[in-house]
Motif scaffolding. Structure first.
Motif, PDB file in Angstrom:
ATOM      1  N   ASP A  63       0.831  -1.203   0.000  1.00  0.00           N
ATOM      2  CA  ASP A  63       0.000   0.000   0.000  1.00  0.00           C
ATOM      3  C   ASP A  63       0.864   1.250   0.000  1.00  0.00           C
ATOM      4  N   ASP A  64       0.308   2.341  -0.535  1.00  0.00           N
ATOM      5  CA  ASP A  64       0.926   3.665  -0.407  1.00  0.00           C
ATOM      6  C   ASP A  64       0.533   4.223   0.954  1.00  0.00           C
ATOM      7  N   VAL A  65       1.501   4.764   1.685  1.00  0.00           N
ATOM      8  CA  VAL A  65       1.224   5.215   3.051  1.00  0.00           C
ATOM      9  C   VAL A  65       1.884   6.555   3.331  1.00  0.00           C
ATOM     10  N   LEU A  66       1.401   7.211   4.378  1.00  0.00           N
ATOM     11  CA  LEU A  66       2.057   8.367   4.970  1.00  0.00           C
ATOM     12  C   LEU A  66       2.478   7.971   6.380  1.00  0.00           C
ATOM     13  N   VAL A  67       3.730   8.200   6.724  1.00  0.00           N
ATOM     14  CA  VAL A  67       4.245   7.822   8.041  1.00  0.00           C
ATOM     15  C   VAL A  67       4.613   9.078   8.819  1.00  0.00           C
ATOM     16  N   SER A  68       4.010   9.245   9.987  1.00  0.00           N
ATOM     17  CA  SER A  68       4.341  10.356  10.882  1.00  0.00           C
ATOM     18  C   SER A  68       5.362   9.862  11.897  1.00  0.00           C
ATOM     19  N   VAL A  69       6.413  10.636  12.075  1.00  0.00           N
ATOM     20  CA  VAL A  69       7.496  10.242  12.983  1.00  0.00           C
ATOM     21  C   VAL A  69       7.499  11.170  14.200  1.00  0.00           C
ATOM     22  N   GLU A  83       3.217   6.717  13.246  1.00  0.00           N
ATOM     23  CA  GLU A  83       1.821   6.453  12.894  1.00  0.00           C
ATOM     24  C   GLU A  83       1.751   6.265  11.389  1.00  0.00           C
ATOM     25  N   ILE A  84       1.255   5.116  10.975  1.00  0.00           N
ATOM     26  CA  ILE A  84       1.193   4.760   9.558  1.00  0.00           C
ATOM     27  C   ILE A  84      -0.234   4.963   9.069  1.00  0.00           C
ATOM     28  N   SER A  85      -0.413   5.915   8.156  1.00  0.00           N
ATOM     29  CA  SER A  85      -1.735   6.172   7.575  1.00  0.00           C
ATOM     30  C   SER A  85      -1.860   5.378   6.277  1.00  0.00           C
ATOM     31  N   THR A  86      -2.794   4.421   6.262  1.00  0.00           N
ATOM     32  CA  THR A  86      -2.991   3.553   5.113  1.00  0.00           C
ATOM     33  C   THR A  86      -4.395   3.742   4.557  1.00  0.00           C
ATOM     34  N   HIS A  87      -4.649   3.124   3.404  1.00  0.00           N
ATOM     35  CA  HIS A  87      -6.033   3.046   2.953  1.00  0.00           C
ATOM     36  C   HIS A  87      -6.790   2.157   3.920  1.00  0.00           C
ATOM     37  N   GLY A  88      -8.093   2.469   4.098  1.00  0.00           N
ATOM     38  CA  GLY A  88      -8.868   1.830   5.158  1.00  0.00           C
ATOM     39  C   GLY A  88      -9.390   0.448   4.834  1.00  0.00           C
ATOM     40  N   SER A  89      -8.536  -0.410   4.345  1.00  0.00           N
ATOM     41  CA  SER A  89      -8.912  -1.797   4.080  1.00  0.00           C
ATOM     42  C   SER A  89      -8.513  -2.660   5.272  1.00  0.00           C
ATOM     43  N   PRO A  90      -9.447  -3.408   5.865  1.00  0.00           N
ATOM     44  CA  PRO A  90      -9.083  -4.287   6.985  1.00  0.00           C
ATOM     45  C   PRO A  90      -7.967  -5.261   6.640  1.00  0.00           C
ATOM     46  N   PHE A  91      -7.943  -5.730   5.375  1.00  0.00           N
ATOM     47  CA  PHE A  91      -6.881  -6.656   4.974  1.00  0.00           C
ATOM     48  C   PHE A  91      -5.523  -5.971   5.017  1.00  0.00           C
ATOM     49  N   ILE A  92      -5.446  -4.745   4.468  1.00  0.00           N
ATOM     50  CA  ILE A  92      -4.177  -4.016   4.465  1.00  0.00           C
ATOM     51  C   ILE A  92      -3.712  -3.739   5.887  1.00  0.00           C
ATOM     52  N   VAL A  93      -4.641  -3.299   6.723  1.00  0.00           N
ATOM     53  CA  VAL A  93      -4.308  -2.990   8.116  1.00  0.00           C
ATOM     54  C   VAL A  93      -3.754  -4.218   8.827  1.00  0.00           C
ATOM     55  N   GLN A  94      -4.477  -5.326   8.729  1.00  0.00           N
ATOM     56  CA  GLN A  94      -4.041  -6.540   9.420  1.00  0.00           C
ATOM     57  C   GLN A  94      -2.719  -7.062   8.869  1.00  0.00           C
ATOM     58  N   ARG A  95      -2.513  -6.884   7.582  1.00  0.00           N
ATOM     59  CA  ARG A  95      -1.252  -7.367   6.978  1.00  0.00           C
ATOM     60  C   ARG A  95      -0.071  -6.536   7.473  1.00  0.00           C
ATOM     61  N   ILE A  96      -0.237  -5.218   7.552  1.00  0.00           N
ATOM     62  CA  ILE A  96       0.852  -4.365   8.039  1.00  0.00           C
ATOM     63  C   ILE A  96       1.153  -4.674   9.506  1.00  0.00           C
ATOM     64  N   ILE A  97       0.098  -4.818  10.312  1.00  0.00           N
ATOM     65  CA  ILE A  97       0.301  -5.151  11.725  1.00  0.00           C
ATOM     66  C   ILE A  97       1.024  -6.490  11.853  1.00  0.00           C
ATOM     67  N   GLN A  98       0.631  -7.469  11.022  1.00  0.00           N
ATOM     68  CA  GLN A  98       1.268  -8.787  11.083  1.00  0.00           C
ATOM     69  C   GLN A  98       2.737  -8.709  10.675  1.00  0.00           C
TER      70      GLN A  98
END
Length: 279
Positions: A63-69, A83-98
């Motif tokens: 995913d394309d993201v914006l990262v706040s440091v 803080e990683i701002s992603t598109h609001g897809s549950p799959f994308i969110v869970q994959r990044i967390i994993q």
């Protein structure tokens, strides 16, 4: 305070335009760098920086993201955070967390970011409790009360009373230390007055509890009466909608109907009840 690095979704779960994943801990910037590809490394940027890039999963674009440091004491938790701002897809969110968990980051417990903020002396206990109140506020009055507590209004008042009590205690201890010298460091009437002033202030503070509870939790209002006297009509009139069935037949309302409404900034919970019958 030394802690492991934690991660959690900071925005409500589900599908949306944007989701924000928060990572906090000593290794947060370094580990996020491991899955992030941008024009520069996150480790090389200053705090309060916003960097555009991509999250990569096994060399494939996720995913394309914006990262706040945020660095050290300038973050919410008082430690390095991103803080990683992603598109609001549950799959994308869970994959990044994993991906982060696979690197050794731990899933945060409920309220752990605020807990770390408290343990790192960013906020006190009253302010930590107010964070949840701000999130859960549903009216202007509840938000105003929560904001006052979060901004330290209650904490400053308690600190002021504590300072007065410490000064009184110091004077009493001084009197005890020199009791054999027959020295008086403060007039007894003056001491009684100082203690009375503190007690009055404490009493005023305690009296604000009920009002504060109402602004936070709202007011429960039960509409009760005999069958077919207009209880449901009153509920509908207040709500300005036909929420409850109205009929000329007694006993139409059998179950309790609850609706919430904000009146002048205060939350009211209205309960339409079945008619009271004499037996």
């Amino acid at each position: 305070m030394k802690e492991d690095t934690i991660v959690a979704l900071a925005t409500p779960p589900g599908i949306g335009a944007i989701s924000v994943i928060r990572v906090s801990g000593t290794e947060s910037i370094k580990l996020t760098d491991s899955i992030f590809s941008g024009k520069e490394k996150l480790a090389n940027v200053e705090g309060y920086s916003l960097i555009y890039g991509k999250v990569v999963d096994d060399n494939k674009l996720l995913d394309d993201v914006l990262v706040s440091v945020f660095r050290g004491s300038n973050s919410y938790t008082g430690e390095d955070s991103v803080e990683i701002s992603t598109h609001g897809s549950p799959f994308i969110v869970q994959r990044i967390i994993q991906l982060l968990i696979n690197l050794g980051v731990r899933a945060a417990e409920p309220g752990e970011f605020t807990k770390r903020s408290f343990l790192n002396n960013k906020i006190d206990l009253a302010q930590a409790e107010a964070v949840a109140d701000v999130i859960q506020s549903r009216t202007s009055a509840s938000l105003r009360g929560a904001r006052n507590q979060l901004d330290g209004l209650l904490s400053s008042k308690v600190a002021e009373l504590r300072e007065k009590l410490i000064n009184i205690s110091a004077l009493l201890e001084l009197e005890l230390d020199f009791s054999e010298e027959d020295l008086e460091f403060i007039n007894r009437d003056e001491l009684d007055l100082k203690i009375s002033e503190v007690l009055i202030e404490i009493e005023k503070l305690l009296k604000t509890y009920n009002f504060g509870r109402i602004t936070r939790d709202g007011v429960n209002v039960a509409i009760v009466g005999e069958p077919n006297v207009g209880k449901s009509s009153i509920l509908n009139y207040i709500l300005k909608e036909s929420r409850a069935i109205v009929s000329s037949i007694p006993g139409t309302t059998r179950d309790i109907i609850r609706e919430d409404i904000s009146i002048d900034g205060f939350l009211f919970r209205l309960y339409d009840t079945a008619g009271i019958r004499y037996s």
